[in-house]
Scaffold this motif. Sequence first.
Motif, PDB file in Angstrom:
ATOM      1  N   ALA A 146      46.714  29.577  35.921  1.00 44.67           N
ATOM      2  CA  ALA A 146      47.959  30.345  35.807  1.00 44.67           C
ATOM      3  C   ALA A 146      48.042  30.885  34.380  1.00 44.67           C
ATOM      4  N   LYS A 147      47.761  32.174  34.220  1.00 44.67           N
ATOM      5  CA  LYS A 147      47.641  32.719  32.869  1.00 44.67           C
ATOM      6  C   LYS A 147      48.567  33.906  32.646  1.00 44.67           C
ATOM      7  N   MET A 148      49.362  33.798  31.587  1.00 42.84           N
ATOM      8  CA  MET A 148      50.099  34.943  31.068  1.00 42.84           C
ATOM      9  C   MET A 148      49.344  35.443  29.850  1.00 42.84           C
ATOM     10  N   SER A 149      49.084  36.725  29.827  1.00 47.60           N
ATOM     11  CA  SER A 149      48.235  37.277  28.785  1.00 47.60           C
ATOM     12  C   SER A 149      48.959  38.386  28.041  1.00 47.60           C
ATOM     13  N   GLY A 150      48.286  38.932  27.014  1.00 47.06           N
ATOM     14  CA  GLY A 150      48.907  39.959  26.185  1.00 47.06           C
ATOM     15  C   GLY A 150      48.056  41.203  26.081  1.00 47.06           C
ATOM     16  N   ARG A 151      48.643  42.197  25.459  1.00 47.48           N
ATOM     17  CA  ARG A 151      47.923  43.433  25.210  1.00 47.48           C
ATOM     18  C   ARG A 151      47.228  43.355  23.857  1.00 47.48           C
ATOM     19  N   GLY A 152      46.283  44.264  23.667  1.00 47.91           N
ATOM     20  CA  GLY A 152      45.544  44.288  22.411  1.00 47.91           C
ATOM     21  C   GLY A 152      46.208  45.202  21.407  1.00 47.91           C
ATOM     22  N   HIS A 180      41.104  46.218  17.495  1.00 48.22           N
ATOM     23  CA  HIS A 180      39.746  46.623  17.859  1.00 48.22           C
ATOM     24  C   HIS A 180      39.652  47.268  19.231  1.00 48.22           C
ATOM     25  N   THR A 181      40.076  46.542  20.266  1.00 47.84           N
ATOM     26  CA  THR A 181      40.002  47.062  21.637  1.00 47.84           C
ATOM     27  C   THR A 181      41.215  46.564  22.396  1.00 47.84           C
ATOM     28  N   GLY A 182      41.307  46.953  23.651  1.00 45.59           N
ATOM     29  CA  GLY A 182      42.435  46.506  24.452  1.00 45.59           C
ATOM     30  C   GLY A 182      42.401  44.993  24.677  1.00 45.59           C
ATOM     31  N   GLY A 183      43.564  44.455  25.054  1.00 44.28           N
ATOM     32  CA  GLY A 183      43.634  43.052  25.427  1.00 44.28           C
ATOM     33  C   GLY A 183      43.262  42.871  26.887  1.00 44.28           C
ATOM     34  N   THR A 184      43.345  41.632  27.364  1.00 42.36           N
ATOM     35  CA  THR A 184      42.972  41.341  28.746  1.00 42.36           C
ATOM     36  C   THR A 184      43.785  42.177  29.734  1.00 42.36           C
ATOM     37  N   LEU A 185      45.082  42.343  29.468  1.00 42.81           N
ATOM     38  CA  LEU A 185      45.913  43.130  30.374  1.00 42.81           C
ATOM     39  C   LEU A 185      45.463  44.582  30.421  1.00 42.81           C
ATOM     40  N   ASP A 186      45.141  45.131  29.262  1.00 41.75           N
ATOM     41  CA  ASP A 186      44.667  46.518  29.218  1.00 41.75           C
ATOM     42  C   ASP A 186      43.395  46.680  30.035  1.00 41.75           C
ATOM     43  N   HIS A 220      42.156  50.612  39.064  1.00 43.16           N
ATOM     44  CA  HIS A 220      43.175  51.446  39.694  1.00 43.16           C
ATOM     45  C   HIS A 220      44.140  50.594  40.516  1.00 43.16           C
ATOM     46  N   GLY A 221      45.440  50.733  40.219  1.00 42.74           N
ATOM     47  CA  GLY A 221      46.483  50.071  40.994  1.00 42.74           C
ATOM     48  C   GLY A 221      46.844  48.672  40.541  1.00 42.74           C
ATOM     49  N   PHE A 222      46.081  48.084  39.620  1.00 44.59           N
ATOM     50  CA  PHE A 222      46.321  46.687  39.238  1.00 44.59           C
ATOM     51  C   PHE A 222      47.687  46.551  38.566  1.00 44.59           C
ATOM     52  N   GLU A 223      48.490  45.595  39.065  1.00 42.42           N
ATOM     53  CA  GLU A 223      49.838  45.369  38.547  1.00 42.42           C
ATOM     54  C   GLU A 223      49.869  44.094  37.709  1.00 42.42           C
ATOM     55  N   ILE A 224      50.333  44.218  36.470  1.00 34.76           N
ATOM     56  CA  ILE A 224      50.386  43.042  35.599  1.00 34.76           C
ATOM     57  C   ILE A 224      51.769  42.386  35.586  1.00 34.76           C
ATOM     58  N   GLU A 225      52.773  43.092  36.111  1.00 31.98           N
ATOM     59  CA  GLU A 225      54.127  42.550  36.095  1.00 31.98           C
ATOM     60  C   GLU A 225      54.398  41.813  37.399  1.00 31.98           C
ATOM     61  N   GLN A 226      54.881  40.574  37.271  1.00 29.35           N
ATOM     62  CA  GLN A 226      55.273  39.784  38.439  1.00 29.35           C
ATOM     63  C   GLN A 226      56.495  38.947  38.086  1.00 29.35           C
ATOM     64  N   SER A 227      57.301  38.666  39.080  1.00 27.11           N
ATOM     65  CA  SER A 227      58.384  37.708  38.883  1.00 27.11           C
ATOM     66  C   SER A 227      57.784  36.305  38.832  1.00 27.11           C
ATOM     67  N   GLU A 228      58.573  35.350  38.384  1.00 28.50           N
ATOM     68  CA  GLU A 228      58.096  33.963  38.337  1.00 28.50           C
ATOM     69  C   GLU A 228      57.730  33.481  39.742  1.00 28.50           C
ATOM     70  N   ALA A 229      58.540  33.840  40.723  1.00 25.73           N
ATOM     71  CA  ALA A 229      58.270  33.403  42.095  1.00 25.73           C
ATOM     72  C   ALA A 229      56.960  34.004  42.612  1.00 25.73           C
ATOM     73  N   GLY A 249      44.759  30.943  43.974  1.00 24.62           N
ATOM     74  CA  GLY A 249      44.108  30.052  43.015  1.00 24.62           C
ATOM     75  C   GLY A 249      44.167  30.520  41.579  1.00 24.62           C
ATOM     76  N   LEU A 250      44.544  31.790  41.369  1.00 28.79           N
ATOM     77  CA  LEU A 250      44.677  32.279  39.994  1.00 28.79           C
ATOM     78  C   LEU A 250      45.514  33.539  39.964  1.00 28.79           C
ATOM     79  N   ALA A 251      46.099  33.771  38.775  1.00 30.49           N
ATOM     80  CA  ALA A 251      46.807  35.015  38.487  1.00 30.49           C
ATOM     81  C   ALA A 251      46.749  35.230  36.984  1.00 30.49           C
ATOM     82  N   VAL A 252      46.575  36.481  36.582  1.00 30.10           N
ATOM     83  CA  VAL A 252      46.644  36.857  35.166  1.00 30.10           C
ATOM     84  C   VAL A 252      47.674  37.967  35.078  1.00 30.10           C
ATOM     85  N   ILE A 253      48.811  37.675  34.456  1.00 31.55           N
ATOM     86  CA  ILE A 253      49.917  38.630  34.419  1.00 31.55           C
ATOM     87  C   ILE A 253      50.414  38.816  32.990  1.00 31.55           C
TER      88      ILE A 253
END
Length: 429
Positions: A107-113, A116-122, A128-137, A147-151
């Motif tokens: 369960a990973k919350m990540s950041g932008r870069g 040097h380069t973009g962060g994991t979210l970038d 195409h279409g990948f959404e990084i925003e999610q509610s807690e639920a 089994g995993l999420a990176v938001i």
Amino acid sequence: MRMVDIIQKKREGQALSTQEISWMIDSYTSGAVPDYQMSAWAMAVYFRGMTTAETADLTMAMVASGQTIDLTTIPGVKVDKHSTGGVGDKVTLILAPLVASFGVPVAKMSGRGLGHTGGTLDKLESIHGFEIEQSEAEFIKQVTEAGLAVIGQSDDLVKADKLLYALRDVTATVDIIPLIASSIMSKKIAAGSDAILLDVTVGSGAFMKNIDDARLLARTMVDLGNAVGRKTIAVITDMSQPLGATIGNRLEIAESLAVLKGEGSSELQYFIAELAQLMLGLADVDKSLDEILTHLSNGAALDKFKAMVTAQGGDMAELLASPVHKTQFSKVVRSQKSGFVTSFDALSAGLLAMRAGAGRAVKSDLLDMDAGIKIFKKIGDAVQEDEPLFEIFYNKPDFDVDKESQDLLDKISISDEKIKIKEILEIIK
């Protein structure tokens, strides 16, 4: 209490009490303590430092300043990973699905870069279409089912850190180890995982430039995590050269996809497997490196990556069909002599990728998801004169590719001596 008294006490080198630190953070978050007083306190900390107890109190006061995530409904030991950053750092993209493929929820919350380069979210948003925003639920549901999420990190998580970091960034008080440690660990603790693997990078392309500072930061964070009941391990990893063979958002996604298929650099596969072994160990899952590598070659880790991308709206079919998008311009840079590569400056490579469009100089900069660098030769590799060293991909018509590529070429050393560097320098428990 008065903020001026707290500033003076720290200026004189005295330790602040739990109550004083809690009051200070609460008052700063509410607006009762102004920026100029908080910046004076941060500068006092720069010169006087903080005790372990003060750093722990600051961390927990920051955790209490915002929302915390409760992951207790997710079965098993939830693990998280944080890197202090580097050039070509695509670890999460491979490591998270690899660990999840053994039944350990990630369960990973990540950041932008910024830099040097973009962060994991970038990098993920280059799909195409990948959404990084999610509610807690939604976050909890996805980790339970896939089994995993990176938001993206919630705006309500650790409010004090957002305010304090922005202030430190403009008052020359970023590089203070107790404040770095509390900033990182407050977010990891608030995010709710049971165990945390910390990747503390060191070298020209990292925030920590020398091993002593990296070791101190790692030790501080491990102690903080363990003190509040989060099983925590840190690895100190070398960032004197870029990680892997690519720098840039879509390029790094494509390289990660290759590794998840059991292809690509065997060196990168082994490095990720070593990290996975430590991360699995935090969840009391004991696996050999060979067993872990098998999950790269047999598609188990790739299946988890696909599940995550699909669950978060990403177009997996498009990614598999066209992992790399062609840029308008490119330039191959060749070696001017034969020998072995003995240095490949990570910072110079990262800054070149940024100027080509792959990273941000300021937060408002727009990223070119397809820009970046592909690296053909790294430290220890043999190279012949006129053989390709790296290739730059860009879409900016006014990008001075000849000057920019020469600047990086000047930072690559080639000699008769073959040297080998080690990715994991130390493990701190």
